[in-house]
Scaffold this active site. Structure first.
Site, PDB file in Angstrom:
ATOM      1  N   THR A 286       0.817  -1.241   0.070  1.00  0.00           N
ATOM      2  CA  THR A 286      -0.240  -0.101   0.084  1.00  0.00           C
ATOM      3  C   THR A 286       0.947   1.306  -0.172  1.00  0.00           C
ATOM      4  O   THR A 286       2.049   1.109   0.086  1.00  0.00           O
ATOM      5  CB  THR A 286      -0.880   0.256   1.423  1.00  0.00           C
ATOM      6  OG1 THR A 286      -0.018   0.454   2.411  1.00  0.00           O
ATOM      7  CG2 THR A 286      -1.670  -1.267   1.530  1.00  0.00           C
ATOM      8  N   ASP A 287       0.233   2.509  -0.101  1.00  0.00           N
ATOM      9  CA  ASP A 287       1.106   3.560  -0.067  1.00  0.00           C
ATOM     10  C   ASP A 287       0.902   3.958   1.467  1.00  0.00           C
ATOM     11  O   ASP A 287       0.139   3.469   2.372  1.00  0.00           O
ATOM     12  CB  ASP A 287       0.346   4.905  -0.767  1.00  0.00           C
ATOM     13  CG  ASP A 287       1.731   5.912  -0.931  1.00  0.00           C
ATOM     14  OD1 ASP A 287       2.677   5.864  -0.217  1.00  0.00           O
ATOM     15  OD2 ASP A 287       1.513   6.636  -1.887  1.00  0.00           O
ATOM     16  N   TYR A 288       1.469   4.963   1.866  1.00  0.00           N
ATOM     17  CA  TYR A 288       1.896   5.383   3.152  1.00  0.00           C
ATOM     18  C   TYR A 288       0.469   5.416   4.099  1.00  0.00           C
ATOM     19  O   TYR A 288      -0.301   6.431   3.936  1.00  0.00           O
ATOM     20  CB  TYR A 288       2.523   6.682   3.290  1.00  0.00           C
ATOM     21  CG  TYR A 288       3.424   7.306   4.414  1.00  0.00           C
ATOM     22  CD1 TYR A 288       4.623   7.037   4.563  1.00  0.00           C
ATOM     23  CD2 TYR A 288       2.976   7.614   5.787  1.00  0.00           C
ATOM     24  CE1 TYR A 288       5.349   7.466   5.480  1.00  0.00           C
ATOM     25  CE2 TYR A 288       3.539   7.951   6.751  1.00  0.00           C
ATOM     26  CZ  TYR A 288       4.895   7.632   6.691  1.00  0.00           C
ATOM     27  OH  TYR A 288       5.731   8.008   7.657  1.00  0.00           O
TER      28      TYR A 288
END
Ligand code: BGC
Length: 759
Positions: A286-288
């Protein structure tokens, strides 16, 4: 050999029911190894593998995870990122492989986006080189330096197509064109991953942000995206797909929603499209903190969001710790299956296996390499050369450039001596003290032959609070606005020629750096106007991470050289081009608008039913504006040279392209000017009538050629039916027989046309 293979297959069959059929021995061995390891792991340890916290030395988001050692001992993480320094990184790796129960090595990630310590130009600039080999070379060097410093996984390339210069992250990608975006995506991956990620200087690449992130509404970061499948397939998805075809080892999902569902938990996107349709078999992260952010999207609190992300096909959770802390409970409640957790865990372990971390967990912990392979003289030479290829000459009246090394040259502007701002965004790993400022480089370049005078001239913004936000982690010393201008004018008065180094500072583009006004900030514009008023010739050296609105500058400044953010060697590279050692050759991969109101603006748009008959005059009931032309200031593909290239007549081998046949388009290009130089000859196509409305032109091929002065070269492009294909209303990849326009030229606007019929 055959018997061994058979045994492996049987073993795998018994221990891993859901595995795809192994491609070869090596893959079979990997699956066997991973299956055996997973048999010995507890559920909590498996969930640990899905957890990717931020170490917190470097900050790239809103949430920090803090101290990692204890979590590593308990095998609660599969890797980490945002830690700088080989000693620190390798100590964490040591804890993992010596003090945890199963001694599973860790993935070590970082945003090595355009270099590690040797910093190359920002990606948007790199794309303007149109030089795939240069991009591959920069990625190779980045991998060499990153791997020498403990990093085995880079969150790059970013391949989001973007057509809206308000979005600060336009700086991180390859511009607006899917064809170029796909070529460059592949070049990055070849550079990072090398042959097969086995060597000590080959690392895992992560293509991002999947998907469509560059189409954020209003150019505002993290914003909504809503797009038709046709636009996705034809315009936005090709670069991600190209990355998968190039064998990218990992994919990062994006912050935005796709069809109303955050990409992080969009099953159609992550499983149906990416894995089933495209055949991606690697690791999906995932992103942050984006699993946690799903609650703000109005989807669900953390626990349920984690369930949805896992079910959609996510393997690794960056920062939110949702997988680690909630999936156990969700499993007990029957919301997820053990198989789903196993699948994600297997993919994390496979990524480690492919990198060779199980064979040698200290593969990236060679401190000698850290000393020998970082910011080397050779890397810096390459970065300097590549930087010169990315500069785009936007205007050069009366051949003011190149400058001669004589007399007094006034270098004025807030970017002239801004050591910590040369590299651009995503360059947290650079060491500014190691490189020169522009001022230092120009002084070095002219030696005793000329004098370089200097004045800062202005702040970035008049308003201190605005400037504080704009400079972010790279503050500049502010001066009194009035005094700075006075000093600049006194300096200019003593000079023969003025070089104004201004525009954006480094952190005005990149993540969380959207803008609504795209002119050069007022303080600097006033400086520029005052410099022009002196009557001395002015060269504008434009620093920027995005297209700016430069109408005034285009009218009043004789020479404009857009140098973007050229990386650690910016100063020397600018000197090379300014004084004519290198002839500029960059071509825009992003359209420069005349007004923010035109955005999104891109060359490969559709026609309307009421095309604009004359872009200069407002025409009631046509698709135009009352107060602005539809045309950009500088079109896609545009960029001048110190020399002139003259195009001969475009010739087609035939007016008919037979089924499964080919057709050639040829043009002779002659360098008629006074310098040797590179020209990028561009080929565009237009499908006149099709099942769906098609763009007025699309780049299909190009050739970057070097011509000595006086030299001519015939360029021949071959067109086949593959160049005509697109996704039609049924999402079938086909072409429509009929008439096509073929265009060849020096940019997307200045082209010659011919037509042909495809059978
Ligand atoms: C960015 C990503 C980046 C990640 C890790 C996020 O905020 O969107 O591009 O890779 O942080 O630093």
């Amino acid at each position: 050999m055959k018997i061994k293979q058979l045994i492996i297959y049987v073993l795998i069959g018994s221990c891993l029911s859901s595995c795809a059929v192994p491609k070869n021995n090596e893959e079979a061995e990997m699956q066997l190894f991973v299956a055996d390891l997973m048999n010995r792991m507890t559920l909590h340890e498996k969930l640990g593998q899905l957890n990717l916290p931020s170490g917190g030395d470097l900050v790239t988001g809103t949430v920090k995870n803090g101290e990692l050692s204890e979590m590593i001992r308990k095998q609660e993480i599969g890797g980490f990122f945002n830690v700088k320094g080989i000693k620190k990184i390798c100590e964490l790796q040591r804890i993992a492989v010596e003090e945890s129960r199963l001694k599973i090595p860790l993935l070590v990630g970082a945003d090595v986006v355009h270099g590690y310590e040797t910093i190359f130009p920002i990606p948007l600039a790199l794309s303007c080189s149109w030089d795939t080999l240069a991009i591959e070379r920069m990625a190779r060097i980045s991998a060499v330096e990153a791997s020498a410093n403990g990093i085995c996984w880079t969150f790059s390339p970013m391949v989001d197509i973007c057509r809206d210069a308000r979005w600060g992250r336009i700086a991180e990608g390859n511009g607006e064109d899917p064809y170029l975006g796909s070529l460059f995506a592949k070049a990055y991956i070849r550079g990072y991953q090398g042959e097969n990620m086995k060597k000590e200087d080959e690392i895992l690449s992560c293509v991002k942000h999947f998907a469509l992130y560059g189409a954020s509404e209003s150019g505002r970061d993290y914003n909504t995206v809503d797009m038709s499948r046709l636009r996705m397939y034809n315009e936005y998805l090709p670069p991600y797909r190209a990355a998968v075809e190039a064998g990218v080892g990992s994919v990062m999902s994006s912050f935005n929603i796709v069809d109303g569902i955050p990409a992080t938990a969009n099953k159609w996107l992550l499983t149906t499209l990416l894995r089933n349709e495209w055949g991606f078999r690697g690791l999906l992260v995932t992103d942050y903190n984006s699993i946690a952010e799903m609650s703000y999207h109005g989807i669900a609190p953390l626990k349920e969001s984690a369930v949805r992300a896992l079910q959609a096909g996510t393997d690794m959770d960056m920062v939110s710790c949702g997988f680690l802390n909630t999936l156990e409970g969700s499993l007990e409640e029957g919301k997820v299956t053990e198989e789903q957790i196993n699948t994600a865990c297997r993919r994390v372990l496979e990524a480690k296996y492919k990198l060779g971390l199980f064979e040698n967990p200290y593969k990236y912990c060679d401190t000698l390499r850290a000393q020998q392979d970082t910011y080397t003289a050779q890397h810096r030479v390459e970065a300097r050369k590549i930087a010169t290829e990315t500069f785009v000459l936007l205007k050069n009246e009366k051949k003011l450039l190149p400058l001669r090394r004589k007399g007094k040259i006034a270098l004025i502007g807030p970017m002239a001596d801004a050591r910590n701002n040369m590299c651009g965004m995503w360059s947290m790993t650079c060491t500014p003290s190691g490189h020169r400022t522009l001022l230092e480089s120009l002084r070095l370049a002219v030696g005793n032959e000329a004098e370089i005078l200097y004045a800062k001239g202005s702040n970035i913004y008049y308003d201190a609070a605005l400037e504080k936000g704009a400079v972010g982690i790279r503050p500049l010393v502010r001066g009194d606005n009035g005094r700075l201008l006075d000093e600049a004018l006194q300096t200019a008065a003593r000079a023969d020629v003025i070089v104004a180094a201004l525009g954006e500072c480094a952190e005005m583009s990149g993540e969380s750096a959207s803008r609504t006004k795209l002119e050069i900030p007022e303080a600097q514009q006033d400086l520029l106007k005052a410099l022009v008023k002196t009557g001395k010739p002015v060269v504008l050296l434009l620093f920027t991470g995005r297209p700016l609105v430069l109408n005034w500058e285009d009218t009043h400044i004789p020479s404009i050289l857009n140098v973007w953010f050229g990386g650690s060697e910016t100063g020397d590279a600018v000197a090379d081009v300014l004084f004519g050692k290198v002839n500029p050759s960059g071509k825009l991969t992003t359209t420069f608008p005349r007004s923010v109101g035109q955005l999104p603006l891109f060359y490969n748009h559709l026609n309307t039913g009421r095309p604009d008959p004359d872009s200069c005059i407002f025409d009631r009931y046509s698709g135009n504006y009352i107060d602005e032309s539809n045309e950009p200031l500088y079109p896609f593909g545009y960029g001048l040279s110190y020399t002139n290239f003259v195009y001969g007549k475009l010739r087609l081998s035939s007016n008919i392209l037979f089924k499964s046949g080919e057709l050639t388009a040829s043009v002779t290009v002659t360098n008629t000017g006074d310098y040797d130089g590179y020209e990028t000859v561009q080929l565009y196509l237009r499908d006149i009538y099709a099942d769906i409305s098609r763009p007025i032109k699309e780049l299909k091929n190009y050739r970057r050629i070097f011509l000595q002065k006086g030299e001519s070269q015939e360029i021949t492009f071959t067109i086949t039916e593959n160049d005509l294909k697109y996704y039609n209303s049924e999402l079938q990849y086909v072409y429509d027989p009929g008439e096509f326009e073929i265009m060849v030229g020096t940019n997307s606007r200045d082209v010659q046309q011919e037509r042909f019929i495809a059978e």
